[in-house]
Write an enzyme that holds these catalytic residues in place. Structure first.
Site, PDB file in Angstrom:
ATOM      1  N   GLY A   1      26.428  70.274   2.486  1.00 13.35           N
ATOM      2  CA  GLY A   1      26.859  71.328   3.389  1.00 13.35           C
ATOM      3  C   GLY A   1      28.351  71.292   3.623  1.00 13.35           C
ATOM      4  O   GLY A   1      29.069  70.437   3.094  1.00 13.35           O
TER       5      GLY A   1
ATOM      6  N   ASP B   1      20.618  53.992  -6.205  1.00 15.63           N
ATOM      7  CA  ASP B   1      21.008  52.724  -5.574  1.00 15.63           C
ATOM      8  C   ASP B   1      20.286  52.626  -4.242  1.00 15.63           C
ATOM      9  O   ASP B   1      20.841  52.947  -3.194  1.00 15.63           O
ATOM     10  CB  ASP B   1      22.534  52.683  -5.403  1.00 15.63           C
ATOM     11  CG  ASP B   1      23.016  51.379  -4.762  1.00 15.63           C
ATOM     12  OD1 ASP B   1      22.185  50.476  -4.537  1.00 15.63           O
ATOM     13  OD2 ASP B   1      24.224  51.274  -4.481  1.00 15.63           O
ATOM     14  N   HIS B   2      19.019  52.187  -4.278  1.00 14.07           N
ATOM     15  CA  HIS B   2      18.162  52.192  -3.100  1.00 14.07           C
ATOM     16  C   HIS B   2      17.541  50.828  -2.863  1.00 14.07           C
ATOM     17  O   HIS B   2      17.360  50.042  -3.806  1.00 14.07           O
ATOM     18  CB  HIS B   2      17.046  53.241  -3.260  1.00 14.07           C
ATOM     19  CG  HIS B   2      17.547  54.648  -3.223  1.00 14.07           C
ATOM     20  ND1 HIS B   2      16.796  55.724  -3.656  1.00 14.07           N
ATOM     21  CD2 HIS B   2      18.724  55.170  -2.813  1.00 14.07           C
ATOM     22  CE1 HIS B   2      17.486  56.835  -3.508  1.00 14.07           C
ATOM     23  NE2 HIS B   2      18.664  56.523  -2.994  1.00 14.07           N
TER      24      HIS B   2
ATOM     25  N   ASN C   1      16.758  53.484   3.224  1.00 19.40           N
ATOM     26  CA  ASN C   1      17.431  52.400   2.515  1.00 19.40           C
ATOM     27  C   ASN C   1      18.426  51.626   3.367  1.00 19.40           C
ATOM     28  O   ASN C   1      18.729  50.475   3.065  1.00 19.40           O
ATOM     29  CB  ASN C   1      18.158  52.961   1.293  1.00 19.40           C
ATOM     30  CG  ASN C   1      17.206  53.651   0.349  1.00 19.40           C
ATOM     31  OD1 ASN C   1      16.341  53.020  -0.231  1.00 19.40           O
ATOM     32  ND2 ASN C   1      17.343  54.966   0.211  1.00 19.40           N
TER      33      ASN C   1
ATOM     34  N   GLY D   1      23.913  58.506   2.696  1.00 23.73           N
ATOM     35  CA  GLY D   1      22.763  57.615   2.705  1.00 23.73           C
ATOM     36  C   GLY D   1      21.516  58.181   3.354  1.00 23.73           C
ATOM     37  O   GLY D   1      21.488  59.300   3.861  1.00 23.73           O
ATOM     38  N   GLU D   2      20.464  57.360   3.315  1.00 25.10           N
ATOM     39  CA  GLU D   2      19.185  57.695   3.921  1.00 25.10           C
ATOM     40  C   GLU D   2      18.708  56.533   4.787  1.00 25.10           C
ATOM     41  O   GLU D   2      18.908  55.365   4.446  1.00 25.10           O
ATOM     42  CB  GLU D   2      18.114  57.984   2.855  1.00 25.10           C
ATOM     43  CG  GLU D   2      18.463  59.061   1.861  1.00 25.10           C
ATOM     44  CD  GLU D   2      19.177  58.473   0.647  1.00 25.10           C
ATOM     45  OE1 GLU D   2      19.146  57.228   0.449  1.00 25.10           O
ATOM     46  OE2 GLU D   2      19.789  59.260  -0.089  1.00 25.10           O
TER      47      GLU D   2
END
Length: 330
Positions: free
Chosen positions: A174, A37-38, A110, A106-107
């Protein structure tokens, strides 16, 4: 029993092709489908980025049995969490109870497109925890008011709510996000076969550990199958997936395709081939998947690198690969 899935990678194919691939993957016998989903592809060479939720709605109507999942949606910036809850509830209805909402922090690539900047990692985790609380509250079916540090919700309610609650998968990398957000999720999502990741999840979840009462650990990895030519498969993986080697600590912060191109310009084809199974050897692909189930994952989705090869992969390689994976996994 390990389940094996197929990735509908929106960075590699347009919406019409993705729906066709979904139907072919169901016919080939895959156990589930996941979809990225980007807003943008990682690299210009990939060339696509359709709106995932429209494609998912079409896939829900074009398929009949196969479970569907976002892998993953960021419910904090491009989308308000109340809207994500509405999307997910609608997808559960359209799919007849086959949908799982996968979420993550997220990133930059995007999420920066809405002009709100890119928060520090601690803030992103705070936002994700609040978003998951809002989504869960809305899935409960009542009227929701919420006042948090990052989000507000004013008298929201899901008017079309499925009888079967939408399960939530959480992408973790993490201990911090595991401790903060795992209590709000049903399933672990991870892109590395990390035994400590699974162990930390199980410690946090207590009785609801992976493999018990339907709780899943869902992994994903790229492969680059080619019917005859390992060099062609390697070249294709290098062109489209060399970004993968940077790791998520880097990948989450780069803002543009040019940034990923610059960060990966010294990655060689042989570097890519050392981490991605390339070529016709199905046993090599099985060996690349094996660490996931050996470290406790219950589900693994493969990404066939190269949108132009997906039709042939699904027609020729998917069934024998699934047979080999299931035999190896027992």
């Amino acid at each position: 029993m390990v389940s094996f899935g197929y990735t509908l990678m929106t960075e590699q194919a347009g919406p019409v092709d993705l729906v066709r691939h979904a139907v072919a993957a169901e016919e080939a016998g895959f156990d589930f489908l996941v979809m990225s989903d980007h807003y943008s592809p990682w690299l210009v060479e990939q060339g696509h980025a359709p709106y995932a939720w429209s494609v998912l709605g079409a896939v829900a109507q074009a398929t009949t049995r196969i479970p569907l999942m976002t892998y993953v949606t960021c419910p904090t910036m491009r989308y308000h969490p109340a809207v994500v809850a509405q999307k997910a509830a609608t997808m559960q209805l359209l799919s007849g109870g086959r949908f799982t909402l996968g979420v993550g922090s997220g990133e930059n690539l995007n999420e920066h497109v809405v002009g709100a900047g890119w928060p520090a990692v601690d803030t992103r985790h705070e936002m994700l925890a609040e978003a998951m609380e809002i989504i869960s509250d809305l899935f409960d079916g009542g009227l929701v008011d919420y006042r948090g540090m990052h989000f507000q919700v004013d008298a929201a309610r899901l008017w079309d709510l499925p009888d079967q609650r939408v399960p939530i998968g959480l992408a973790v990398g993490g201990a911090q996000v595991t401790e903060r957000c795992a209590p709000l999720a049903d399933h672990l999502i991870g892109v590395e076969p990390d035994a400590e990741l699974v162990a930390a999840w199980n410690r946090t979840k207590g009785a609801a550990q992976i493999g018990t009462d339907g709780a899943r650990g869902i992994g994903q990895l790229p492969i680059s199958w080619d019917p005859t030519d390992a060099d062609a498969a390697t070249a294709r993986a290098h062109a489209q997936f060399r970004w993968f080697g940077g790791g998520w600590a880097v990948n989450s912060d780069l803002p543009t395709t040019s940034g990923f191109a610059g960060a990966s310009k010294f990655v060689r084809p042989e570097d890519v081939a050392s981490s991605i199974a390339c070529g016709p050897d199905l046993d090599a692909i099985v060996d690349s998947v094996r660490p996931f189930w050996e470290t406790g994952f219950t589900d693994v989705a493969v990404v066939q690198v190269g949108g132009s090869t997906n039709d042939r992969f699904l027609d020729e390689a998917a069934r024998p690969l699934l047979d080999a994976l299931r035999e190896a996994a027992g």
